[in-house]
Design a protein around this motif. Sequence first.
Motif, mmCIF file in Angstrom:
data_model
loop_
_atom_site.group_PDB
_atom_site.id
_atom_site.type_symbol
_atom_site.label_atom_id
_atom_site.label_comp_id
_atom_site.label_asym_id
_atom_site.label_seq_id
_atom_site.Cartn_x
_atom_site.Cartn_y
_atom_site.Cartn_z
ATOM 1 N N ALA A 175 1.184 62.943 10.683
ATOM 2 C CA ALA A 175 1.342 61.598 10.576
ATOM 3 C C ALA A 175 0.657 60.930 9.204
ATOM 4 N N GLU A 176 0.807 59.915 8.707
ATOM 5 C CA GLU A 176 0.430 59.310 7.646
ATOM 6 C C GLU A 176 -0.929 58.785 8.085
ATOM 7 N N VAL A 177 -2.010 59.319 7.928
ATOM 8 C CA VAL A 177 -3.323 58.601 8.633
ATOM 9 C C VAL A 177 -4.214 58.028 7.247
ATOM 10 N N ILE A 178 -4.189 56.886 7.393
ATOM 11 C CA ILE A 178 -4.817 56.241 6.120
ATOM 12 C C ILE A 178 -6.530 55.691 6.933
ATOM 13 N N LYS A 179 -7.570 56.363 6.375
ATOM 14 C CA LYS A 179 -8.762 56.156 6.649
ATOM 15 C C LYS A 179 -9.288 54.847 6.087
ATOM 16 N N VAL A 180 -9.597 53.962 6.693
ATOM 17 C CA VAL A 180 -9.975 52.556 6.332
ATOM 18 C C VAL A 180 -11.617 52.600 6.500
ATOM 19 N N GLU A 181 -12.303 52.443 5.427
ATOM 20 C CA GLU A 181 -13.964 52.439 5.479
ATOM 21 C C GLU A 181 -14.628 51.184 4.797
ATOM 22 N N GLN A 182 -15.715 50.959 5.076
ATOM 23 C CA GLN A 182 -16.447 49.969 4.560
ATOM 24 C C GLN A 182 -16.829 50.007 2.930
ATOM 25 N N PRO A 183 -16.662 49.325 2.354
ATOM 26 C CA PRO A 183 -16.921 49.353 0.780
ATOM 27 C C PRO A 183 -18.296 49.978 0.398
ATOM 28 N N GLY A 184 -18.564 50.617 -0.058
ATOM 29 C CA GLY A 184 -19.920 51.029 -0.441
ATOM 30 C C GLY A 184 -20.797 52.022 0.194
ATOM 31 N N SER A 185 -20.501 52.164 1.586
ATOM 32 C CA SER A 185 -21.114 52.869 2.558
ATOM 33 C C SER A 185 -20.147 53.900 3.200
ATOM 34 N N ASN A 196 -12.087 64.429 8.934
ATOM 35 C CA ASN A 196 -11.263 63.668 8.238
ATOM 36 C C ASN A 196 -10.220 64.254 7.333
ATOM 37 N N ARG A 197 -9.884 65.557 7.527
ATOM 38 C CA ARG A 197 -8.880 66.441 6.576
ATOM 39 C C ARG A 197 -7.613 65.753 6.981
ATOM 40 N N SER A 198 -6.665 66.095 5.925
ATOM 41 C CA SER A 198 -5.061 65.513 6.100
ATOM 42 C C SER A 198 -4.891 63.993 5.810
ATOM 43 N N LYS A 199 -6.094 63.134 5.791
ATOM 44 C CA LYS A 199 -6.150 61.898 5.623
ATOM 45 C C LYS A 199 -6.011 61.218 4.256
ATOM 46 N N LYS A 200 -5.537 60.224 3.938
ATOM 47 C CA LYS A 200 -5.830 59.332 2.589
ATOM 48 C C LYS A 200 -6.883 58.288 3.136
ATOM 49 N N GLY A 201 -7.845 58.007 2.131
ATOM 50 C CA GLY A 201 -8.843 57.027 2.234
ATOM 51 C C GLY A 201 -8.803 55.819 1.398
ATOM 52 N N VAL A 202 -9.112 54.440 2.049
ATOM 53 C CA VAL A 202 -9.263 53.647 1.169
ATOM 54 C C VAL A 202 -10.455 52.787 1.837
ATOM 55 N N THR A 203 -10.926 51.709 0.950
ATOM 56 C CA THR A 203 -11.949 51.148 1.476
ATOM 57 C C THR A 203 -11.404 49.631 1.638
ATOM 58 N N LEU A 204 -12.160 48.886 2.748
ATOM 59 C CA LEU A 204 -11.737 47.586 3.147
ATOM 60 C C LEU A 204 -12.704 46.735 4.008
ATOM 61 N N ASN A 205 -13.450 45.684 3.406
ATOM 62 C CA ASN A 205 -14.164 44.913 4.288
ATOM 63 C C ASN A 205 -13.201 44.049 5.244
ATOM 64 N N LEU A 206 -13.228 44.369 6.616
ATOM 65 C CA LEU A 206 -12.580 43.668 7.402
ATOM 66 C C LEU A 206 -12.625 42.292 7.760
ATOM 67 N N LYS A 207 -13.922 41.652 7.227
ATOM 68 C CA LYS A 207 -14.355 40.332 7.281
ATOM 69 C C LYS A 207 -13.830 39.672 6.486
ATOM 70 N N THR A 208 -13.935 40.141 5.102
ATOM 71 C CA THR A 208 -13.387 39.421 3.921
ATOM 72 C C THR A 208 -11.692 39.806 3.535
ATOM 73 N N GLY A 209 -11.554 40.973 4.236
ATOM 74 C CA GLY A 209 -10.199 41.389 3.926
ATOM 75 C C GLY A 209 -9.448 41.347 5.060
ATOM 76 N N LYS A 210 -9.542 40.522 6.023
ATOM 77 C CA LYS A 210 -8.705 40.540 7.184
ATOM 78 C C LYS A 210 -7.262 40.231 6.790
ATOM 79 N N ASP A 211 -6.716 39.452 5.870
ATOM 80 C CA ASP A 211 -5.544 39.215 5.807
ATOM 81 C C ASP A 211 -4.636 40.359 5.188
#
Length: 396
Positions: free
Chosen positions: A33-43, A65-80
């Motif tokens: 699977a293409e697993v995209i790990k979404v994390e809080q920016p900065g931490s 978290n092997r085999s994943k791609k990693g991005v950052t996103l604040n779910l509060k301000t980046g909801k859309d």
Amino acid sequence: MNENRALANVRVLDLTRVLAGPLCGALLADLGAEVIKVEQPGSGDDARQFNPFVNGESSYFMNLNRSKKGVTLNLKTGKDIFLKMVETSDVVIENFKPGTMKKLGLDYEVLKEINPKIIYVAISGFGQHGPYSQLPGYDLIGQAMSGLMSVTGEADGEPLRAGGPVCDVMGGMTGAMGVLAALNHRHSSGRGQMIDISLQDTLVTSMMTLNQHYLVDNRVPQRRGNSYESAAPADSFRAADGWFVITVGNDKLWRVLVDLMEMPELLDMPEFETNFKRVQNGKELKKHIEKWSATRKVADLVEALLAAKVPAAPILDVKQVCTDPHIADARGMFVETDHPKAGRVRITNSALRLSETDAVVRSPAPTLGQHNDDVYQSTFGFAPDDVRAWKAAKII
């Protein structure tokens, strides 16, 4: 190659942290699977701060978290932004406290309106409903509240947790199993669904054979060391240079063991006459077996027992497991990855072995936000100017 990846056509948004949720995502990623790990920016994921470290990078995090791609996103301000990502994704995994995603406006009811095919996995300590749903959930708490700790330890000792994080691991594996079932259902129905995983539930399931003693006989199982409720001798035993285990599940094997030990008198003792009686008199039985084993070496004992067809094994420590020719070499349970900062790192592999679409660790765990440009622009089609603006505003 795509044709050799069981889940090559599946995209997963992994919002999870620490262990159970990340393991769920990693198992799916190993299957293609293409697993995209979404994390809080900065931490990022809290596990990035967990030891042991290699060149400042957490190998605890790397393993999960092997085999994943990693991005950052604040779910509060980046909801859309997140909602747009959901449109073309298949699975969302989260392990926030129940109700958190609803407060963010990102719960299953919202997501399924955007994408009716979405499969939503919520992993929590006690599930999404019930009197305990808002209690904090961690591996130790799950072990305590499932009954597992009450039966782990010596009879006269304190309750103990299992040495490994069995609650989190079973939670992650159960979550992955739920995703596979939901994907199959979606194949025929065209509809996604929500998967509610309670860490406590997974360990209550693991206690099924012990639960029956209460459900049937109203008897509460107690701690009994390494012995079993239903078979004896099935326990750990002391040797001259360490410890080993024997599992004897029937009277035929019992007679074989007695013959091997050259203790025929045990067959004439009424307290050891049947399996049920041997369980009841397990402590006394252990003393007799250790009279035989205490002066012999583990390797010699195990070799003799196996030659006689009596199930037995040495108790291996972690070093022995990691260097064992069967586990490490033949079964390939440890693999190396090339991490961009830590370098060459050895991690624990998936236990799945499929003849046509084997589970494979395809890449190292991502650094924080490593794939922001690639994922947001190439995968989801956002404009480069937008991505740059989000970085400046710390949305990603």
